[in-house]
Design a protein around this motif. Structure first.
Motif: not given
Length: 168
Positions: A110-112, A117
């Protein structure tokens, strides 16, 4: 881009008509090597299956979620543990080590919004639960599922069919 109606039935045939493993037979050796690599007994196979189930949930792959749910059931995991993988953060069914593994797979996939990440803090938390070899194995287990995410999302094998026979 054409979108399917949410009420349309999903066909029970793979998107890619040809089995990628037959088209590229070298896949069998890569798959076997990855399974051997992650099966070095430095972390429990159940932990690997839990993080791989979570990966399937994150990317929205029915094939991967059905596959890894089946693996967990065959390994004797409880329904509570299996069904609460999606909400592991507030579930009482996981150890600290399993939580670290689930947090790592989420961070990788998941992108941060806050930069990196996998933060130094998350790495340190995981390292508290895993010796160096186990941490490396965990990293490779996340890579293993990432390798097969592309197959699951692009070729779209039929959910519920044997891991070795999703195209029949």
């Amino acid at each position: 881009m054409e979108t399917r109606s949410i009420t349309a039935e999903v066909p029970m045939v793979p998107r890619m008509a040809e089995d990628p493993g037959e088209l590229v037979p070298e896949l069998a050796a890569v798959s076997a090597a990855l399974f051997k690599l992650t099966g070095n007994n430095s972390i429990p196979r159940s932990t690997i299956s839990l993080l791989q189930l979570r990966a399937g949930q994150i990317v929205g792959s029915t094939y991967l979620t059905v596959l890894h749910t089946g693996f967990l059931r065959k390994a004797g995991e409880t329904e509570e543990r299996i069904t609460s993988v999606a909400s592991w953060q507030d579930s009482p069914y996981f150890t600290g080590a399993e939580r670290a593994a689930l947090a790592l797979v989420e961070a990788v996939l998941q992108p941060s919004a806050h930069g990196e990440r996998v933060s130094d803090q998350l790495y340190a938390q995981a390292a508290e639960h895993y010796e160096p070899k186990a941490l490396a194995t965990l990293m490779f287990a996340i890579g293993q599922v990432n390798f097969f995410i592309a197959v699951a999302l692009i070729a779209k094998p039929v959910p519920g069919r044997s891991f070795t026979d999703p195209w029949n």
